[in-house]
Enzyme design. Structure first.
Site, PDB file in Angstrom:
ATOM      1  N   GLU A 146      -4.470   6.392  21.623  1.00 27.56           N
ATOM      2  CA  GLU A 146      -5.717   6.648  20.892  1.00 27.56           C
ATOM      3  C   GLU A 146      -6.249   8.050  21.198  1.00 27.56           C
ATOM      4  OE1 GLU A 146      -7.286   2.822  22.318  1.00 27.56           O
ATOM      5  OE2 GLU A 146      -7.783   2.394  20.225  1.00 27.56           O
ATOM      6  N   ALA A 163      -6.114   2.692  28.878  1.00 27.58           N
ATOM      7  CA  ALA A 163      -7.320   2.573  29.690  1.00 27.58           C
ATOM      8  C   ALA A 163      -6.909   2.017  31.054  1.00 27.58           C
ATOM      9  CB  ALA A 163      -8.290   1.616  29.003  1.00 27.58           C
ATOM     10  N   GLU A 167      -2.500  -3.557  23.357  1.00 35.12           N
ATOM     11  CA  GLU A 167      -3.716  -4.258  23.798  1.00 35.12           C
ATOM     12  C   GLU A 167      -3.653  -5.765  23.579  1.00 35.12           C
ATOM     13  OE1 GLU A 167      -3.627  -1.344  22.348  1.00 35.12           O
ATOM     14  OE2 GLU A 167      -5.181  -0.015  23.135  1.00 35.12           O
TER      15      GLU A 167
END
Ligand code: 3H9
Length: 705
Positions: free
Chosen positions: A105, A63, A125
């Protein structure tokens, strides 16, 4: 490039390319582009299958971290993932570089994955105080099993894709251009009848065989090894949900826990550190394209603990090092210590015997300074004596090549004064390593008055080569880190006199998250070292005329209680045991000293201990910032996290100060000035602190004029 995601269809195969440098992060335009392209390809009746690939150096690296903490922008990643997973034709992720976090992901939502032989995958993460929030906690255990998935998520480590070749995680390792190879692979597989397969439909392999206490054991482990951290416990809960709940319910657990992590101050601290680490190499007056000098051969002067550790840093990075010590015995001892360190690593399985041989082969010993004549960089690591250092630099200035960089590892002396001993001070700077030099990640790069821009740029690049984080500091006593340490240590000593127990001071700091408190740290470093430095500084008129200053530690040192190495310091140590024990002798000694100095004893609570240790440290950080010794507050945070073990999840002392509130800190300094007295200026607020509070300005936005 106007659109970061592109769709091309050839021979009934749609190729979706993400091209969003530097790392193809899933920013809003990338998400929007992916969603549109996937929908278009999925709806195209001519298209038999889809390849998802990336341009540039890597597959999607996650992200977009810079979007975190801002209002969400449509489309959400979950919407993109759903479109990929629900496509009624095979979608193949073609992985090269690193597929990380949200990037992995995305790949796990594709029906198949292929990878280049050197590709790596991971869910890092946790390093941002988060958990994989786009299905990773539910899908990864389904393809690599629970123990491996848990390990990957708790450590955040990258794994070689090749390790999983031939499993549902990575169907195949392909040679050549990964995008082209993936198209060929898909065409062949389609001809052989390949159909989409959703990882969400797979059972979690081995779930029934997990020991009943598997997750409790994991929780105990993170409580011990990842002390104080929030995200690891949430990761365990999510993986437990993957084992015990249907997929969609597991996803919901993941979503809720992800939001909790995202909203936590810990994640804010770790995200701050992510960008802080990458900022340090950006120096406002030095252009990114500043030429650097090649560094192939290094000479280190002084074969003591520090010099040896520094030599190891370079040998570890494959550079040739000459270790110079004018004493033959000291040199041999230094070389033996290095060999011993490597052999211990080999015994633990961290190095191969071949690595030990290769690294030792890169280190050559010499007893003459002429051993430095051909070096591109010379680092002086002899003990802290200005006359000695100047003599060495005078000699180096004469015998080294004109373009060689000359560095001092001093932690206390004036780099400009050392540089003045050479004809050309532009090639001199400080390279301040932290002990043990081969382990600690921090390197303070001390920019002297005359240090050349290319010399600085070279050393910033070099820091990366030897896997350190280089932070630039201006010249002052103690540079960034040790200068801030002063007030921290001072207050710990004063609180002992005023009635705090050593174990309470250390407990408060340990519970805050540092690896140990200031008193245990003194015992580890050696109380004699601090006492010697204080004596020198006192003689030079550089200490406050406060009889209480360092009094406890000076008395301990005078009694030979040097710390762990003598079995007695502030604490007592049983032979062969590093566990500190309260020593009634020390309690009596402190009480007596307090009486002699006229210090009234009282109960000091935990809050006062924390504030008195950390607020002076922050206050000094603000002075350092205002003086331009540090370029930005986040550089100070990097110094303290990587040099002193300040918990990264608190974001370093300056980020933490902002979290506490600058106004609150200012009020506390004024309060202590009033209640404790301020004869020596200990509690005088840094002018910058007063200004930031008055102007309501964020510290993170402040840049020295
Ligand atoms: C996540 O994915 C959450 C999901 O589970 C759920 C969502 C719902 N975003 O490190 P470098 C920038 S969390 C924004 O020097 P390298 C970086 O700041 C994310 N920017 O290169 C730097 O910018 P600048 C999980 C990013 O070759 C430039 O790229 N993913 C991001 O040494 C170059 O970076 C991660 O945690 C990002 N995700 O290493 C992976 N990543 O040039 C984080 C990088 O302006 N990234 N930038 O200073 C890395 O570990 C390394 O960057 C990587 C490349 C190994 C990829």
């Amino acid at each position: 490039m106007t659109h970061p995601v592109d769709l091309q269809t050839r021979d009934a195969i749609a190729v979706i390319t993400v091209d969003s440098p530097p790392v193809n992060a899933l920013s809003q335009p990338v998400r929007a582009g992916l969603l549109a392209c996937v929908r278009q390809a999925a709806a195209d009746a001519e298209v038999r299958g889809i390849v998802l690939r990336c341009a540039g150096r890597t597959f999607i690296a996650g992200a977009d971290i810079s979007e975190f903490g801002k209002p969400p922008a449509e489309p959400a990643l979950t919407e993109v993932l759903e479109a990929i997973e629900q496509a009624d034709k095979p979608v193949v992720a073609a992985i090269h570089g690193t597929a990380l976090g949200g990037g992995l992901e995305v790949a796990l939502c594709c029906s198949h994955r292929v990878a280049a032989s050197d590709a790596r995958i991971g869910l890092p993460e946790v390093k941002l105080g988060l958990l994989p929030g786009a299905g990773g906690t539910q899908r990864l255990p389904r393809v690599i099993g629970v123990p491996a998935a848990l390990e990957a998520m708790l450590t955040g480590r990258m794994l070689a894709a090749a390790e999983f070749a031939g499993t549902p995680a990575i169907e195949a390792i392909l040679e050549g251009d990964i995008g082209e190879a993936a198209v060929e692979w898909l065409a062949r597989a389609l001809d052989a009848g390949l159909a989409p397969r959703r990882l969400r439909d797979l059972p979690v392999p081995g779930a029934k065989d997990l020991p009943p206490d598997f997750f409790d054991t994991a929780r105990k482990r993170v409580a011990r090894d990842m002390r104080g951290q929030f995200a690891p416990r949430q990761i365990i809960a999510c993986i437990e949900a993957a084992v015990t709940l249907p997929f969609d319910e597991g996803l919901k657990v993941e979503r809720d826990r992800f939001i909790e992590c995202m909203d936590s101050p810990q994640s804010a601290g770790l995200r701050h550190m992510f960008f802080a680490e990458r900022q340090t190499a950006k120096i406002p007056d030095i252009a990114a394209e500043t030429p650097t000098r090649p560094i192939r051969a290094v000479a280190v002067i002084g074969a003591g603990t520090m010099g040896g550790g520094i030599a190891m840093c370079f040998a570890n990075a494959g550079l040739a090092v000459t270790l110079i010590d004018t004493g033959e015995e000291a040199l041999q001892r230094g070389l033996e210590t290095i060999r011993g360190n490597y052999q211990r690593s080999a015994a633990k399985g961290r190095l191969s015997e071949q690595d030990v041989t290769t690294r030792m082969g890169l280190i050559r010993g010499a007893t003459q300074m002429t051993g430095a004549a051909q070096a591109d960089l010379v680092i002086e690591a002899v003990f802290e004596d200005m006359a000695l250092k100047q003599k060495i630099f005078r000699e180096l200035g004469e015998l080294c090549r004109g373009d060689a960089i000359l560095a001092t590892n001093t932690s206390t002396l004036d780099v400009d004064e050392i540089a003045a001993a050479t004809v050309d001070p532009s090639r001199v700077l400080g390279l301040h390593f932290f002990s043990p030099a081969n382990v600690m990640r921090l390197l303070e790069i001390v920019r002297g008055r005359d240090t050349g821009p290319d010399v600085l740029a070279t050393c910033l690049r070099l820091a990366k080569t030897i896997s350190k984080i280089g932070v630039v500091s201006g010249v002052c006593y103690g540079f960034i880190g040790n200068r801030m340490l002063e007030g921290y240590g001072r207050e710990a000593g004063l609180m002992l006199l005023e009635g705090a127990a050593p174990e309470d001071i250390d407990r408060v700091i340990f519970e805050f998250g540092l690896p140990m408190g200031p008193l245990a740290m003194g015992d580890l470093a050696g109380n004699d070292v601090g006492a010697r430095v204080r004596a020198q500084r006192r003689a030079a008129g550089r200490l406050p005329a406060d009889p209480r200053y360092g009094a406890v530690h000076d008395r301990l040192a005078a009694l030979g209680r040097h710390g762990q190495k003598t079995g007695k310091g502030i604490y007592a140590y049983a032979p062969g045991n590093r566990q500190p024990q309260t020593d009634p002798e020390v309690t009596a000694l402190i009480t007596e000293l307090a009486a002699d100095l006229g210090v009234a004893r009282r109960r000091i609570d935990d809050r006062e201990i924390l504030e008195r240790c950390l607020y002076p440290l922050v206050n000094e950080g603000l002075r350092i910032l205002e003086e331009g010794i540090a370029l930005r507050a986040s550089d100070i945070d990097v110094v303290w996290v990587y040099g002193y073990g300040f918990p990264a999840w608190r974001g370093g002392p300056m980020h933490w100060a902002e979290h506490v509130g600058l106004e609150k800190i200012l009020d506390a300094l004024r309060h202590y000035a009033k209640t404790l007295g301020n004869d020596y200026g200990y509690w005088t607020p840094a002018p910058l602190l007063e200004r930031l509070v008055a102007d309501n300005t964020r510290l993170a936005d402040y840049r020295p004029g």
